[in-house]
Design a protein around this motif. Structure first.
Motif, mmCIF file in Angstrom:
data_model
loop_
_atom_site.group_PDB
_atom_site.id
_atom_site.type_symbol
_atom_site.label_atom_id
_atom_site.label_comp_id
_atom_site.label_asym_id
_atom_site.label_seq_id
_atom_site.Cartn_x
_atom_site.Cartn_y
_atom_site.Cartn_z
ATOM 1 N N LEU A 1 55.683 -119.363 141.515
ATOM 2 C CA LEU A 1 54.528 -119.890 140.783
ATOM 3 C C LEU A 1 53.519 -120.419 141.783
ATOM 4 C CD1 LEU A 1 56.254 -121.914 137.907
ATOM 5 C CD2 LEU A 1 55.013 -119.774 137.663
ATOM 6 N N PHE A 2 52.251 -120.136 141.559
ATOM 7 C CA PHE A 2 51.211 -120.589 142.465
ATOM 8 C C PHE A 2 50.466 -121.764 141.818
ATOM 9 C CE2 PHE A 2 52.160 -116.293 143.672
ATOM 10 C CZ PHE A 2 52.138 -116.332 145.055
ATOM 11 N N MET B 1 56.922 -126.551 137.011
ATOM 12 C CA MET B 1 55.541 -127.029 136.996
ATOM 13 C C MET B 1 55.489 -128.548 136.851
ATOM 14 S SD MET B 1 53.301 -124.691 137.557
ATOM 15 C CE MET B 1 51.819 -125.539 137.009
ATOM 16 N N VAL B 2 56.365 -129.093 136.023
ATOM 17 C CA VAL B 2 56.409 -130.552 135.850
ATOM 18 C C VAL B 2 56.850 -131.224 137.151
ATOM 19 C CG1 VAL B 2 57.658 -132.422 134.696
ATOM 20 C CG2 VAL B 2 56.742 -130.524 133.358
ATOM 21 N N SER C 1 51.723 -133.177 149.675
ATOM 22 C CA SER C 1 50.987 -132.102 149.019
ATOM 23 C C SER C 1 51.702 -130.762 149.198
ATOM 24 C CB SER C 1 49.569 -132.022 149.586
ATOM 25 O OG SER C 1 48.837 -130.982 148.985
ATOM 26 N N ALA C 2 52.238 -130.524 150.400
ATOM 27 C CA ALA C 2 52.930 -129.271 150.677
ATOM 28 C C ALA C 2 54.205 -129.143 149.847
ATOM 29 C CB ALA C 2 53.258 -129.173 152.163
ATOM 30 N N VAL C 3 54.941 -130.239 149.693
ATOM 31 C CA VAL C 3 56.168 -130.207 148.881
ATOM 32 C C VAL C 3 55.828 -129.852 147.438
ATOM 33 C CG1 VAL C 3 58.032 -131.614 147.922
ATOM 34 C CG2 VAL C 3 57.473 -131.767 150.350
ATOM 35 N N ALA C 4 54.750 -130.449 146.923
ATOM 36 C CA ALA C 4 54.331 -130.152 145.550
ATOM 37 C C ALA C 4 54.037 -128.662 145.382
ATOM 38 C CB ALA C 4 53.096 -130.981 145.193
ATOM 39 N N VAL C 5 53.361 -128.082 146.353
ATOM 40 C CA VAL C 5 53.048 -126.656 146.296
ATOM 41 C C VAL C 5 54.312 -125.811 146.442
ATOM 42 C CG1 VAL C 5 51.810 -124.778 147.442
ATOM 43 C CG2 VAL C 5 50.708 -126.998 147.160
ATOM 44 N N ALA C 6 55.190 -126.231 147.362
ATOM 45 C CA ALA C 6 56.395 -125.447 147.664
ATOM 46 C C ALA C 6 57.339 -125.355 146.475
ATOM 47 C CB ALA C 6 57.121 -126.064 148.860
ATOM 48 N N VAL D 1 48.932 -117.211 129.982
ATOM 49 C CA VAL D 1 47.811 -117.477 130.885
ATOM 50 C C VAL D 1 48.337 -117.653 132.309
ATOM 51 C CG1 VAL D 1 45.902 -119.037 131.426
ATOM 52 C CG2 VAL D 1 46.521 -118.578 129.031
ATOM 53 N N SER D 2 47.759 -116.961 133.259
ATOM 54 C CA SER D 2 48.169 -117.083 134.661
ATOM 55 C C SER D 2 48.030 -118.528 135.123
ATOM 56 C CB SER D 2 47.310 -116.179 135.543
ATOM 57 O OG SER D 2 47.506 -116.488 136.905
ATOM 58 N N GLU D 3 49.072 -119.010 135.814
ATOM 59 C CA GLU D 3 49.015 -120.400 136.298
ATOM 60 C C GLU D 3 47.937 -120.586 137.355
ATOM 61 O OE1 GLU D 3 51.753 -118.287 139.139
ATOM 62 O OE2 GLU D 3 51.346 -118.283 136.986
ATOM 63 N N VAL D 4 47.569 -119.510 138.048
ATOM 64 C CA VAL D 4 46.506 -119.604 139.046
ATOM 65 C C VAL D 4 45.178 -119.939 138.368
ATOM 66 C CG1 VAL D 4 45.211 -118.353 140.794
ATOM 67 C CG2 VAL D 4 47.678 -118.007 140.602
#
Length: 372
Positions: free
Chosen positions: A79-80, A249-250, A67-72, A137-140
């Motif tokens: 990008l958040f 993002m992908v 999960s952390a790698v995906a976020v990082a 559109v903000s990705e958040v």
């Protein structure tokens, strides 16, 4: 040069040490303000985990690391991606439905199901990427809304895909056959417990190595980091920013699709209404704590798993709620952010002084020559 390297190493060590000290002090103040037994709480949290708890810590860290790698990946691009939670839900459901049909035998079924999970997570993240580059559109906002959409969409689809189990009220997809399960890794010879580590811990390690290599050893990783550092500079150097947004993002969504795979193939063997939630949001904290570094996130994931596992004994051993660990985790994240910022500023000041000293030393002989 050697002095500068030692200084950089010292600053690198100072940041986590300062974060730990600040977290301990703030948590102690919170305990005192709440009237909780400070010594008893720290005794519970600092005691050595039992062998079965060690295995549980590693298993939880495996999932949190993915999960952390995906976020990082998103963080590197500035990008958040707050949508990892929804992306792994959709991906886990799709992989569970495919794997449960047993179109393919054994390991081939597992491998293709992993690819299905990655593709599903990537497509779900692609929606937010397209909204950002085409409509601004903000990705958040987009990913947060997609989290809710994913939750209710999967709940709706689960009703149609669920298989009724005699004598049970649980709602879940078809249970995987024995040959479509990833066997665990036994550590009984080392820890003396029959509990096993997820076999897909190997997948988490491979993902971490791939993340490190792509981000640090490839042109794409350089472009991605450069865009995150300065979009205008990246554009000036020929980087297509919109394309980088889509690709990052992908990639983030594909990594998010793997988050639930250790649970699916190593523990639950089906996707149901009792699936573990909140893994995506925990990944954000682990990525921040690990500073988006492949090794640092591994240490942070183990720390997160350690705190979660030992929190079960707080109510019995210290007479306080196990929710206290959530406060401690939040304080740790804030402490890390504050500590690294303070150390960064201190390092910047030291570097400015070093440069000023060197410039002054170079200017002195020239001034003496002019005077002569």
């Amino acid at each position: 040069m050697r002095r500068f390297d030692l200084r950089r190493i010292g600053l690198g060590v100072a940041a986590p040490l300062l974060a730990i000290v600040v977290a301990l002090l703030l948590t102690t103040l919170i305990l005192l303000a709440a009237g909780d037994p400070v010594v008893a709480v720290w005794q519970v949290l600092f005691k050595a985990p039992l062998p079965r708890q060690m295995v549980a810590i590693v298993n939880e860290a495996t999932v949190l690391y993915l999960s952390a790698v995906a976020v990082a990946i998103g963080f590197k691009m500035n990008l958040f991606n707050i949508g990892v939670d929804g992306q792994y839900r959709v991906a886990s459901f799709a992989a569970a439905v495919f794997a449960g049909q047993h179109f393919l035998p054994g390991w081939l079924n597992i491998i293709v199901s992993l690819l299905v999970a990655m593709a599903t997570g990537a497509l779900w993240a692609l929606i937010a990427g397209l909204l950002k580059v085409t409509r601004g559109v903000s990705e958040v906002i987009a990913t947060i809304m997609l989290n809710y959409t994913a939750t209710y969409l999967v709940a709706y689809l689960l009703k149609g895909a669920a298989v009724k189990v005699e004598g049970s009220n649980a709602t879940s997809t078809a249970v995987l056959a024995e040959d479509s399960r990833v066997p665990g890794i036994s550590l009984e010879w080392l820890l003396g417990t029959p509990r096993q580590v997820y076999g897909l811990i190997v997948l988490a390690i491979l993902v971490g190595v791939a993340y490190w290599f792509v981000m640090n050893k490839t042109r794409f990783g350089f472009d991605l980091r450069a865009t995150g550092a300065s979009e205008s500079a990246a554009v000036a150097s020929g980087v297509r920013v919109k394309k980088m947004v889509i690709v990052s993002m992908v990639m983030s969504g594909a990594a998010a699709g793997l988050v639930g795979m250790p649970l699916l193939f190593g523990q639950d063997y089906a996707y149901g209404d009792t699936v573990q939630s909140g893994l995506g949001f925990a990944g954000i904290a682990v990525a921040l704590l690990g500073r988006n570094n492949a090794l640092g996130m591994g240490v942070a994931a183990l720390l997160w798993g350690y705190l979660n596992q030992l929190s079960n004994g707080l109510q019995i051993g210290a007479g306080v709620s196990d929710r206290l660990v959530l406060i401690i985790q939040g304080v740790i994240v804030l402490s890390v952010v504050i500590a690294y910022e303070l150390v960064r500023r201190a390092g910047l000041r030291l570097e400015q002084r070093r440069v000023a000293t060197e410039l002054a030393a170079q200017a002195s002989p020239q001034a003496e020559e002019v005077a002569a």
